[in-house]
Design an enzyme around this catalytic site. Sequence first.
Site, PDB file in Angstrom:
ATOM      1  CD  GLU A  32      -0.998   0.732   3.639  1.00 24.67           C
ATOM      2  OE1 GLU A  32      -1.395   1.898   3.452  1.00 24.67           O
ATOM      3  OE2 GLU A  32      -1.193   0.103   4.696  1.00 24.67           O
ATOM      4  CE  LYS A  82       0.316   2.019  14.208  1.00 22.95           C
ATOM      5  NZ  LYS A  82       0.116   2.532  12.855  1.00 22.95           N
TER       6      LYS A  82
HETATM    7  N1  PSU Z   1      -2.730   1.610  10.357  1.00 20.80           N
HETATM    8  C1  PSU Z   1      -1.412   1.811  10.519  1.00 20.80           C
HETATM    9  N2  PSU Z   1      -0.720   2.565   9.635  1.00 20.80           N
HETATM   10  C2  PSU Z   1      -1.327   3.106   8.543  1.00 20.80           C
HETATM   11  C3  PSU Z   1      -2.726   2.838   8.358  1.00 20.80           C
HETATM   12  C4  PSU Z   1      -3.369   2.099   9.283  1.00 20.80           C
HETATM   13  O1  PSU Z   1      -0.874   1.307  11.472  1.00 20.80           O
HETATM   14  O2  PSU Z   1      -0.662   3.805   7.752  1.00 20.80           O
HETATM   15  C5  PSU Z   1      -3.397   3.331   7.127  1.00 20.80           C
HETATM   16  C6  PSU Z   1      -3.670   2.145   6.180  1.00 20.80           C
HETATM   17  O3  PSU Z   1      -3.531   2.579   4.845  1.00 20.80           O
HETATM   18  C7  PSU Z   1      -5.108   1.783   6.475  1.00 20.80           C
HETATM   19  C8  PSU Z   1      -5.687   3.156   6.724  1.00 20.80           C
HETATM   20  O4  PSU Z   1      -5.746   1.111   5.425  1.00 20.80           O
HETATM   21  O5  PSU Z   1      -4.684   3.854   7.461  1.00 20.80           O
HETATM   22  C9  PSU Z   1      -6.973   3.100   7.490  1.00 20.80           C
HETATM   23  O6  PSU Z   1      -7.511   4.380   7.531  1.00 20.80           O
HETATM   24  P1  PSU Z   1      -9.024   4.570   7.992  1.00 20.80           P
HETATM   25  O7  PSU Z   1      -9.041   4.214   9.437  1.00 20.80           O
HETATM   26  O8  PSU Z   1      -9.288   6.033   7.733  1.00 20.80           O
HETATM   27  O9  PSU Z   1      -9.843   3.663   7.137  1.00 20.80           O
END
Ligand code: PSU
Length: 307
Positions: A27, A162
């Site tokens: 990603e 996390k």
């Molecule tokens: N969790 C992490 N690091 C990240 C992300 C999530 O530890 O960089 C990023 C990933 O790309 C994940 C996104 O798909 O954040 C999720 O964002 P949201 O909660 O807005 O869907």
Amino acid sequence: MSLVPHLSITPDVAAALAAGGPVVALESTIITHGMPYPQNLEMAKNVEKVIRDNGARPATIAIMDGRFHVGVTEADLERLARTGGKAAKASRRDVAALLASGQTAGTTVATTMMAAHAAGIALFATGGIGGVHRGAETTFDISADLDELGKTPVAVVCAGAKLILDIPKTLEVLESKGVPVLGFGTDAFPAFWARESGGAVDHRVDSPEAAAKIIALQFALGLGGVLVANPIPEAAALDRTEIEGRIDVAIRDAEATGVGRKELTPYLLKRIFELTAGKSLAANIALVENNAAVAARIAVALAEQTH
Ligand code: PSU
Ligand code: MN
């Protein structure tokens, strides 16, 4: 109706896919929003190298110039890494608008899965997935990653989620969406910087071959995605109590400054980095590399089983 006409696949990735060879998607939100420059660029290059060293082809995915790029040049990686917070963060609902505008965007787990599947890539390595945020019972903040895992046949190797998220609720939603959570060498669902979250995985696998067998069946049965939970290496793991304390502070700061919605995850990551004096970033890089190695080994096993 498909994403396929909007993909730009690099020749080396296209050749590997045509030959049925192992490919691992990566990603780019982790590059544009997850880490500061220049560590993000260094991490992105290293992770690609780790995948090659383990016998597979890396395919970093991003939205640029009105196209979904599957595999990026070194110049494009540099471009993504240097956006300094100005890139968009592409979730499923943003894809059409971003392809129309030509804006540069990092792809989340959800949109990377979409492009990987359209390109024919089975494995995808990341750091942590998005999930159910704490307080979701009032904010409804549940990542689109979970819904995508429920419907798109790609196996995502991550270090769990996390503790900025509500892990029990995240595991419940994964169950509702029908997503098998495989523990790679563990019974515990890992918590990104820590090897355990208090939650459990559904099924334990102890080899890339065992994971590949389940992934192949899941896809053959048309049941959607798979989550492979791979704990951070022992030597790189942070103390759980310490990190939990920092996370609580970061969440309180987010509430106090009114940060929410799609800015919430990037804000919390940056704040935790500051609060741990960079230790969280070093651990983050180590776990992504570890996930890339495992994803490559599973991709190799899967290619061998299906050919
Ligand atoms: N969790 C992490 N690091 C990240 C992300 C999530 O530890 O960089 C990023 C990933 O790309 C994940 C996104 O798909 O954040 C999720 O964002 P949201 O909660 O807005 O869907
Ligand atoms: Mn969200």
